[in-house]
Design a protein around this motif. Structure first.
Motif, PDB file in Angstrom:
ATOM      1  N   ARG A  17      -3.859   3.984   5.476  1.00 47.18           N
ATOM      2  CA  ARG A  17      -3.227   3.863   4.144  1.00 47.18           C
ATOM      3  C   ARG A  17      -4.126   3.075   3.200  1.00 47.18           C
ATOM      4  N   PHE A  21      -5.771   4.137  -0.363  1.00 41.80           N
ATOM      5  CA  PHE A  21      -5.542   3.350  -1.574  1.00 41.80           C
ATOM      6  C   PHE A  21      -6.863   2.949  -2.234  1.00 41.80           C
ATOM      7  N   LYS A  25      -7.194   5.690  -4.936  1.00 42.88           N
ATOM      8  CA  LYS A  25      -6.547   5.145  -6.134  1.00 42.88           C
ATOM      9  C   LYS A  25      -7.455   4.214  -6.933  1.00 42.88           C
ATOM     10  N   THR A 105       0.518   0.004  -8.368  1.00 42.05           N
ATOM     11  CA  THR A 105       1.591  -0.876  -8.836  1.00 42.05           C
ATOM     12  C   THR A 105       1.003  -2.115  -9.498  1.00 42.05           C
ATOM     13  N   ASP A 123      -2.027  -3.975  -3.842  1.00 41.00           N
ATOM     14  CA  ASP A 123      -2.474  -2.864  -3.003  1.00 41.00           C
ATOM     15  C   ASP A 123      -1.327  -2.348  -2.134  1.00 41.00           C
ATOM     16  N   ASP A 124      -1.594  -1.368  -1.311  1.00 43.52           N
ATOM     17  CA  ASP A 124      -0.547  -0.727  -0.517  1.00 43.52           C
ATOM     18  C   ASP A 124      -0.001  -1.626   0.590  1.00 43.52           C
ATOM     19  N   SER A 125      -0.708  -2.713   0.921  1.00 40.63           N
ATOM     20  CA  SER A 125      -0.226  -3.642   1.943  1.00 40.63           C
ATOM     21  C   SER A 125       0.571  -4.792   1.353  1.00 40.63           C
TER      22      SER A 125
END
Length: 136
Positions: A17, A21, A25, A105, A123-125
């Motif tokens: 993931r 990201f 992204k 986000t 970030d995604d984490s």
């Protein structure tokens, strides 16, 4: 004598993931993606900055973390309490719009600060970065 910083660790909850990201992204590039037995050494970095690599390191028990330490760190990362650093841009508002359009986000839209224009992304984490346009 120490000469420079070459790598920094970004603790991630899932390397696949995180790869998606940071590459998909944020537009970073892969520097190293190598398997060493069951361990994956994954580094990325901004395309315009070749001398620093971000190690996307999974939060897991290992030589530096026991299970309790990994669980505590996993909790902190997921809660979004760790600031990884500052990413510089020449146009914070345009960068915000572009990254927001890719699904990144942000805590708030860009705001004027004494040190420039800043937006804070996550970030995604759960890690966060300050995205800053320095005053001209």
């Amino acid at each position: 004598m120490l000469q420079k910083l070459s790598h920094v660790t970004v603790w991630v909850l899932d390397q696949d993931r995180a790869f998606d990201f940071y590459i998909g992204k944020l537009g970073f590039e892969v520097r190293t993606d190598q398997r060493l037995g069951g361990f994956r050494w994954l580094t990325v970095g901004p395309k315009g900055q070749k001398d620093v690599e971000m190690v996307l390191l999974p939060v897991a028990p290992g030589p530096m973390l026991d299970e309790a330490g990994a669980a505590a760190l996993r909790d902190l990362v997921g809660k979004g309490v760790l600031c990884v650093g500052v990413l510089e841009t020449d146009d914070c508002r345009a960068t915000y719009d572009e990254l927001k359009g890719r699904g990144v986000t942000f805590h708030a839209p860009p705001q004027e600060r004494p040190y420039g224009i800043e937006a804070v992304l996550r970030d995604d984490s759960g890690n966060y970065f300050s995205v800053v346009e320095r005053p001209r």
